[in-house]
Each structure stands twice: as C-alpha cells, then as structure tokens.
Design a protein around this motif. Sequence first.
Motif, PDB file in Angstrom:
ATOM      1  N   GLU A  18      -6.771  -6.924   6.028  1.00 17.23           N
ATOM      2  CA  GLU A  18      -7.403  -7.830   5.058  1.00 17.23           C
ATOM      3  C   GLU A  18      -6.776  -7.662   3.673  1.00 17.23           C
ATOM      4  O   GLU A  18      -7.095  -6.711   2.960  1.00 17.23           O
ATOM      5  N   PRO A  19      -5.886  -8.565   3.277  1.00 17.51           N
ATOM      6  CA  PRO A  19      -5.189  -8.434   1.998  1.00 17.51           C
ATOM      7  C   PRO A  19      -6.108  -8.473   0.773  1.00 17.51           C
ATOM      8  O   PRO A  19      -5.748  -7.962  -0.287  1.00 17.51           O
ATOM      9  N   ARG A  20      -7.304  -9.051   0.923  1.00 13.91           N
ATOM     10  CA  ARG A  20      -8.231  -9.106  -0.222  1.00 13.91           C
ATOM     11  C   ARG A  20      -8.832  -7.741  -0.553  1.00 13.91           C
ATOM     12  O   ARG A  20      -9.331  -7.540  -1.648  1.00 13.91           O
ATOM     13  N   VAL A  21      -8.793  -6.822   0.398  1.00 15.96           N
ATOM     14  CA  VAL A  21      -9.332  -5.483   0.168  1.00 15.96           C
ATOM     15  C   VAL A  21      -8.319  -4.701  -0.658  1.00 15.96           C
ATOM     16  O   VAL A  21      -7.163  -4.556  -0.262  1.00 15.96           O
ATOM     17  N   SER A  22      -8.768  -4.218  -1.809  1.00 12.03           N
ATOM     18  CA  SER A  22      -7.839  -3.531  -2.700  1.00 12.03           C
ATOM     19  C   SER A  22      -8.268  -2.108  -3.051  1.00 12.03           C
ATOM     20  O   SER A  22      -7.604  -1.435  -3.814  1.00 12.03           O
ATOM     21  N   ARG A  23      -9.406  -1.663  -2.479  1.00 16.21           N
ATOM     22  CA  ARG A  23      -9.903  -0.311  -2.754  1.00 16.21           C
ATOM     23  C   ARG A  23     -10.292   0.386  -1.468  1.00 16.21           C
ATOM     24  O   ARG A  23     -10.836  -0.231  -0.563  1.00 16.21           O
ATOM     25  N   ARG A  48       1.475  -1.078   1.543  1.00 16.71           N
ATOM     26  CA  ARG A  48       0.062  -1.493   1.475  1.00 16.71           C
ATOM     27  C   ARG A  48      -0.793  -0.429   0.781  1.00 16.71           C
ATOM     28  O   ARG A  48      -1.664  -0.737  -0.026  1.00 16.71           O
ATOM     29  N   GLU A  51      -0.430  -0.440  -2.923  1.00 17.06           N
ATOM     30  CA  GLU A  51      -1.122  -1.576  -3.540  1.00 17.06           C
ATOM     31  C   GLU A  51      -2.628  -1.362  -3.605  1.00 17.06           C
ATOM     32  O   GLU A  51      -3.356  -2.168  -4.159  1.00 17.06           O
ATOM     33  N   THR A  52      -3.101  -0.295  -2.988  1.00 14.24           N
ATOM     34  CA  THR A  52      -4.530  -0.025  -2.839  1.00 14.24           C
ATOM     35  C   THR A  52      -4.957   1.092  -3.778  1.00 14.24           C
ATOM     36  O   THR A  52      -4.280   2.097  -3.900  1.00 14.24           O
TER      37      THR A  52
END
Length: 131
Positions: A18-23, A48, A51-52
């Motif tokens: 899920e690219p919208r998950v950032s944390r 990935r 980016e998180t």
Amino acid sequence: FESLDVGEGQLLAVLCDEPRVSRLVTGDKKALDKVAALTFGDEQLRTRLQETTVLCLESILLGLLEKRGFGVIQARVRNKWVKSAESVLDAVDPFVLEAFPATGGSEDRAAEALRERLSTLKVRLSQFSFD
C-alpha cells in the motif's frame, strides 16, 4: 517475511503493498533487525523502507516528553506501565526505567538518554528513516 512473527509480517506486507502507508509504528527492535537483513539483495524493499518513517518506542517517548513533560511520563511509566506489565508477568524495558527513574531524574536526562538510544538505532538500522 517468514522470519518475522505474524503481526510484524502483516505490518510489513501492508507497508509494501500500500503506497499510501508512510509510517511504521513498532517497538520490536528484533523485527526491525530482521527486516533490515531482508533489504540486502532486495533493492525494492530497501527503497520502500527508506520512504517510510519508523516510529519506535524511543521516538514516541521523546514526543510525549516534549508534549506532556517529564513528571507526567515518569508517573505513567512507574504507576501504569510497570503495574500492567507485572500483571501479565512481563517487564518494562530496563532502558525506559532508567530514563524515567522511580525517584529523581529530569526531563533533560530523559531526553538525552532517549536521543542517544535513537541515534544508536539510526546507525544500526540505517535502512530505516526514524522520526
């Protein structure tokens, strides 16, 4: 992700799918070590993870310390966390108990200890971006 426990494996799977998950929020340093090891040879996973933002116990405690103050966090650790852990035959991380001693201590010393521990994690787990 076979080397991870079920919960951490599911969190990582969602993060990757899920690219919208950032944390990623976790207190499990062993899981982070295992995930970091998975990045060797997997450039997509490495990218990935970079980016998180990882929120770990130390970064969360630092944020709470800044927002609520030493006395409130010390009281929570000593009056709630320790008792809750004892009730399920568990223990609070000794590092947390040192940062928030039963008597004495200060916001500056707690913040310094938390920042030092977070710095060590950032070096050890350079594949991640810690908040």
